[in-house]
Write a protein that holds these residues in place. Structure first.
Motif, PDB file in Angstrom:
ATOM      1  N   LEU A 137       0.856  -1.172   0.000  1.00  7.75           N
ATOM      2  CA  LEU A 137       0.000   0.000   0.000  1.00  7.75           C
ATOM      3  C   LEU A 137       0.899   1.231   0.000  1.00  7.75           C
ATOM      4  O   LEU A 137       1.858   1.309   0.774  1.00  7.75           O
ATOM      5  CB  LEU A 137      -0.911   0.010   1.227  1.00  7.75           C
ATOM      6  CG  LEU A 137      -1.913  -1.147   1.333  1.00  7.75           C
ATOM      7  CD1 LEU A 137      -2.787  -0.971   2.563  1.00  7.75           C
ATOM      8  CD2 LEU A 137      -2.760  -1.257   0.080  1.00  7.75           C
ATOM      9  N   GLN A 171       3.580  -3.242   3.611  1.00  9.74           N
ATOM     10  CA  GLN A 171       3.399  -4.608   3.125  1.00  9.74           C
ATOM     11  C   GLN A 171       2.130  -5.208   3.708  1.00  9.74           C
ATOM     12  O   GLN A 171       1.933  -5.223   4.928  1.00  9.74           O
ATOM     13  CB  GLN A 171       4.603  -5.458   3.526  1.00  9.74           C
ATOM     14  CG  GLN A 171       4.506  -6.920   3.119  1.00  9.74           C
ATOM     15  CD  GLN A 171       4.546  -7.092   1.620  1.00  9.74           C
ATOM     16  OE1 GLN A 171       5.432  -6.560   0.956  1.00  9.74           O
ATOM     17  NE2 GLN A 171       3.598  -7.837   1.071  1.00  9.74           N
ATOM     18  N   ARG A 172       1.264  -5.690   2.831  1.00  7.94           N
ATOM     19  CA  ARG A 172       0.053  -6.367   3.313  1.00  7.94           C
ATOM     20  C   ARG A 172       0.423  -7.581   4.165  1.00  7.94           C
ATOM     21  O   ARG A 172       1.402  -8.261   3.898  1.00  7.94           O
ATOM     22  CB  ARG A 172      -0.805  -6.817   2.131  1.00  7.94           C
ATOM     23  CG  ARG A 172      -1.521  -5.664   1.423  1.00  7.94           C
ATOM     24  CD  ARG A 172      -2.446  -6.207   0.341  1.00  7.94           C
ATOM     25  NE  ARG A 172      -3.228  -5.157  -0.301  1.00  7.94           N
ATOM     26  CZ  ARG A 172      -4.383  -4.699   0.155  1.00  7.94           C
ATOM     27  NH1 ARG A 172      -4.887  -5.191   1.274  1.00  7.94           N
ATOM     28  NH2 ARG A 172      -5.043  -3.747  -0.493  1.00  7.94           N
ATOM     29  N   SER A 191      -8.159   2.391  -0.441  1.00  4.31           N
ATOM     30  CA  SER A 191      -8.221   1.428   0.663  1.00  4.31           C
ATOM     31  C   SER A 191      -9.181   1.915   1.750  1.00  4.31           C
ATOM     32  O   SER A 191      -9.589   3.078   1.769  1.00  4.31           O
ATOM     33  CB  SER A 191      -6.820   1.219   1.267  1.00  4.31           C
ATOM     34  OG  SER A 191      -5.954   0.613   0.339  1.00  4.31           O
ATOM     35  N   ASP A 250      -8.570  -2.821   4.950  1.00  2.00           N
ATOM     36  CA  ASP A 250      -7.165  -3.006   4.596  1.00  2.00           C
ATOM     37  C   ASP A 250      -6.209  -2.702   5.748  1.00  2.00           C
ATOM     38  O   ASP A 250      -5.183  -3.369   5.893  1.00  2.00           O
ATOM     39  CB  ASP A 250      -6.811  -2.098   3.404  1.00  2.00           C
ATOM     40  CG  ASP A 250      -7.677  -2.397   2.193  1.00  2.00           C
ATOM     41  OD1 ASP A 250      -7.491  -3.465   1.596  1.00  2.00           O
ATOM     42  OD2 ASP A 250      -8.536  -1.562   1.859  1.00  2.00           O
ATOM     43  N   GLY A 308      -4.359 -10.525   4.286  1.00  2.00           N
ATOM     44  CA  GLY A 308      -3.653  -9.489   3.549  1.00  2.00           C
ATOM     45  C   GLY A 308      -3.949  -8.094   4.051  1.00  2.00           C
ATOM     46  O   GLY A 308      -3.783  -7.115   3.318  1.00  2.00           O
ATOM     47  N   SER A 309      -4.353  -8.001   5.305  1.00  2.00           N
ATOM     48  CA  SER A 309      -4.611  -6.696   5.917  1.00  2.00           C
ATOM     49  C   SER A 309      -3.397  -6.296   6.757  1.00  2.00           C
ATOM     50  O   SER A 309      -2.460  -7.076   6.933  1.00  2.00           O
ATOM     51  CB  SER A 309      -5.877  -6.736   6.771  1.00  2.00           C
ATOM     52  OG  SER A 309      -5.851  -7.849   7.648  1.00  2.00           O
ATOM     53  N   ILE A 310      -3.411  -5.083   7.278  1.00  2.00           N
ATOM     54  CA  ILE A 310      -2.280  -4.561   8.047  1.00  2.00           C
ATOM     55  C   ILE A 310      -2.781  -4.135   9.422  1.00  2.00           C
ATOM     56  O   ILE A 310      -3.762  -3.405   9.533  1.00  2.00           O
ATOM     57  CB  ILE A 310      -1.635  -3.364   7.327  1.00  2.00           C
ATOM     58  CG1 ILE A 310      -1.085  -3.802   5.960  1.00  2.00           C
ATOM     59  CG2 ILE A 310      -0.527  -2.756   8.167  1.00  2.00           C
ATOM     60  CD1 ILE A 310      -0.620  -2.649   5.095  1.00  2.00           C
TER      61      ILE A 310
END
Length: 213
Positions: free
Chosen positions: A2, A18-19, A46, A93, A119-121
């Motif tokens: 992202l 980074q996801r 996002s 996200d 794949g979230s942060i």
């Protein structure tokens, strides 16, 4: 990845977030640093959630460029806040949290695994109980005194700071940038090096002459 703006892009591996990663943010000016991380991803489409920050300045966030229409705010998640985090990691996200209570190591590992799978942060803000899991990236701000105030007059304009990025994803080497946190417009900004003035040049030359003598 992202995207994020400068000067953070120059500090982060891959110039972005980074996801699937766990990120820690701490230090003076940490809220401004947190919001600065969100600007780029939100502008790119996002979605984010902010959990456990009831004192978040919404007007300041909008002034920085945060699109609150893409942010879910959960000021008080209650006793089941880890379950709330797990649900949000499935839905958006980025999830920012200031832990309102102690997080058990088993819950922290479960949340980190969920972020990787989805794949979230997950971004953990300082100011609450310590997080038991070591983050992939740690962003620490070291802010100094505000500039702009004189002897009984003036207004605060900006605050110089250093932002240090460390963690497993930096290859064991920390990266540092000198910034305004925030700058005159309320945003995180690069602090340019001051150009030497004639007075400073003359002073330096006189010092060299004195040492030579």
């Amino acid at each position: 990845m992202l995207p994020v703006g400068e000067p953070l892009a120059s500090l982060l591996p891959g110039a972005g977030l980074q996801r699937g990663s766990l990120i820690g943010v701490s230090g003076t000016g940490g809220v401004t640093l947190l919001l600065s991380l969100l600007i780029g991803p939100l502008a790119g489409g996002s979605w984010a959630a902010v959990v456990g920050l009831p004192d978040l300045g919404l007007e300041a966030a909008v002034a920085m460029g945060i699109d609150l229409g893409r942010v879910a705010l959960v000021p008080d998640p209650g006793a089941s806040w880890t379950a709330t985090l797990a649900m949000l990691l499935d839905a958006v996200d980025l999830v920012v949290v200031r832990p309102p209570g102690h997080c058990r190591p088993t819950d922290a590992r479960r949340l980190a695994a969920r972020a990787r799978e989805r794949g979230s942060i997950l971004v953990v803000s300082g100011g609450g109980p310590p997080w038991p899991e070591r983050p992939d990236l740690e962003l620490a701000s070291e802010a100094e005194a505000w500039e702009g105030l004189g002897s009984g007059s003036g207004t605060v304009r900006r605050r110089p700071a250093k932002v240090v990025v460390s963690g497993r994803r930096t290859g064991g080497r920390s990266r540092t940038a000198t910034c305004w946190l925030p700058g005159p417009d309320g945003r995180l900004a690069i602090q340019p090096q001051e150009e030497p003035t004639l007075d400073r040049v003359a002073y330096a030359q006189s010092e060299r002459v004195a040492w030579a003598g």
